[in-house]
Motif scaffolding. Structure first.
Motif, PDB file in Angstrom:
ATOM      1  N   SER A 119      99.608  16.983  90.100  1.00 28.24           N
ATOM      2  CA  SER A 119      99.848  17.690  88.848  1.00 28.24           C
ATOM      3  C   SER A 119     100.940  18.731  89.022  1.00 28.24           C
ATOM      4  CB  SER A 119      98.574  18.384  88.391  1.00 28.24           C
ATOM      5  OG  SER A 119      97.579  17.439  88.118  1.00 28.24           O
ATOM      6  N   ALA A 120     101.925  18.632  88.169  1.00 27.19           N
ATOM      7  CA  ALA A 120     102.988  19.641  88.148  1.00 27.19           C
ATOM      8  C   ALA A 120     102.470  20.871  87.413  1.00 27.19           C
ATOM      9  CB  ALA A 120     104.213  19.081  87.442  1.00 27.19           C
ATOM     10  N   PRO A 121     102.936  22.048  87.802  1.00 26.04           N
ATOM     11  CA  PRO A 121     102.524  23.256  87.080  1.00 26.04           C
ATOM     12  C   PRO A 121     102.989  23.181  85.618  1.00 26.04           C
ATOM     13  CG  PRO A 121     103.657  23.814  89.122  1.00 26.04           C
ATOM     14  CD  PRO A 121     103.816  22.343  88.916  1.00 26.04           C
ATOM     15  N   THR A 122     102.092  23.458  84.714  1.00 24.76           N
ATOM     16  CA  THR A 122     102.383  23.358  83.285  1.00 24.76           C
ATOM     17  C   THR A 122     102.680  24.740  82.692  1.00 24.76           C
ATOM     18  OG1 THR A 122     100.081  23.693  82.664  1.00 24.76           O
ATOM     19  CG2 THR A 122     100.782  21.406  83.105  1.00 24.76           C
ATOM     20  N   PRO A 123     103.237  24.766  81.481  1.00 26.34           N
ATOM     21  CA  PRO A 123     103.418  26.056  80.809  1.00 26.34           C
ATOM     22  C   PRO A 123     102.084  26.793  80.623  1.00 26.34           C
ATOM     23  CG  PRO A 123     104.684  24.361  79.688  1.00 26.34           C
ATOM     24  CD  PRO A 123     103.837  23.669  80.727  1.00 26.34           C
ATOM     25  N   TRP A 124     101.013  26.043  80.353  1.00 27.05           N
ATOM     26  CA  TRP A 124      99.695  26.673  80.175  1.00 27.05           C
ATOM     27  C   TRP A 124      99.230  27.331  81.462  1.00 27.05           C
ATOM     28  CZ3 TRP A 124      98.254  27.935  75.649  1.00 27.05           C
ATOM     29  CH2 TRP A 124      98.612  27.160  74.555  1.00 27.05           C
ATOM     30  N   LEU A 125      99.476  26.673  82.603  1.00 30.16           N
ATOM     31  CA  LEU A 125      99.116  27.276  83.880  1.00 30.16           C
ATOM     32  C   LEU A 125      99.868  28.593  84.059  1.00 30.16           C
ATOM     33  CD1 LEU A 125      97.718  27.180  86.687  1.00 30.16           C
ATOM     34  CD2 LEU A 125      99.778  26.023  87.512  1.00 30.16           C
ATOM     35  N   GLY A 126     101.160  28.591  83.726  1.00 30.84           N
ATOM     36  CA  GLY A 126     101.953  29.819  83.834  1.00 30.84           C
ATOM     37  C   GLY A 126     101.385  30.937  82.986  1.00 30.84           C
ATOM     38  N   ALA A 127     101.018  30.613  81.745  1.00 34.50           N
ATOM     39  CA  ALA A 127     100.468  31.636  80.846  1.00 34.50           C
ATOM     40  C   ALA A 127      99.129  32.152  81.359  1.00 34.50           C
ATOM     41  CB  ALA A 127     100.320  31.064  79.438  1.00 34.50           C
ATOM     42  N   VAL A 128      98.250  31.236  81.776  1.00 36.63           N
ATOM     43  CA  VAL A 128      96.933  31.644  82.288  1.00 36.63           C
ATOM     44  C   VAL A 128      97.093  32.488  83.549  1.00 36.63           C
ATOM     45  CG1 VAL A 128      94.797  30.762  83.345  1.00 36.63           C
ATOM     46  CG2 VAL A 128      95.656  29.749  81.234  1.00 36.63           C
TER      47      VAL A 128
END
Length: 196
Positions: free
Chosen positions: A104-113
């Motif tokens: 899994s690539a880091p997602t925008p949601w991961l960045g926000a969380v």
């Protein structure tokens, strides 16, 4: 607003955004493993997540934190748990380039969380609001958020670009595992820094 205040806000935002932290380390890994485009998505999510947090703190959330001091303690522990989870994912990654599609690539949601669970982001927001806005004056909060938006995004992208730059060196699974373990160690050490 005085130019000197804008410059001071910019320097504060640069120091807070460019200094190593959990989001920056995941940015390096993202750039190295998945490239600049995927890293850009992660950075955009992280930046927007931080700006949302900054605005909420600027418009009153710091008063809630002041009334409930345990809230920062809960945020610290949630942040540490999340960082340890991300560290574990880095350690478990095989480093195999053929696994890219399955990893899994880091997602925008991961960045926000990550920003919302990052005590560094909370402390930078609270300190910045306290230092540069008078009683959370709306115009000053918006100006500071605008400055932070640009500087945070560019700073995090610098870390992604660093990762992309070293990606050629990371042509073997062994080197990727070494980088992942170094980044995981950095995340674990940042957990200690949260409490000391």
């Amino acid at each position: 607003m005085a130019v000197s205040t804008l410059i001071s806000m910019s320097l504060f935002a640069l120091a807070a955004s460019l200094s190593p932290g959990p989001v920056n380390l995941v940015g390096v890994s993202s750039g190295a493993r998945f490239g600049v485009r995927v890293g850009c998505y992660f950075v955009t999510g992280a930046t927007l997540g931080f700006i949302a947090l900054f605005l909420l703190i600027g418009f009153g959330l710091q008063q809630i934190v002041g009334l409930i001091p345990q809230l920062m303690e809960y945020i610290k522990w949630a942040g540490v748990a999340f960082l340890l989870y991300v560290s574990l994912q880095l350690i478990r990654d095989s480093g195999e380039l053929s696994d890219r599609g399955r990893t899994s690539a880091p997602t925008p949601w991961l960045g926000a969380v990550m920003q919302w669970l990052n005590p560094k982001a909370w402390l930078a927001s609270i300190a910045g609001i306290a230092a540069y806005t008078q009683q959370a004056e709306a115009s000053a909060v918006w100006v500071f958020a605008g400055i932070y938006l640009v500087i945070c995004w560019l700073s995090l992208m610098a870390w992604v670009l660093l990762g992309a730059w070293i990606s050629d060196w990371l042509s073997s699974p062994r080197r990727i595992r070494v980088l992942n373990r170094m980044l995981a160690l950095g995340l674990v050490l940042s957990c200690f820094a949260i409490f000391y």
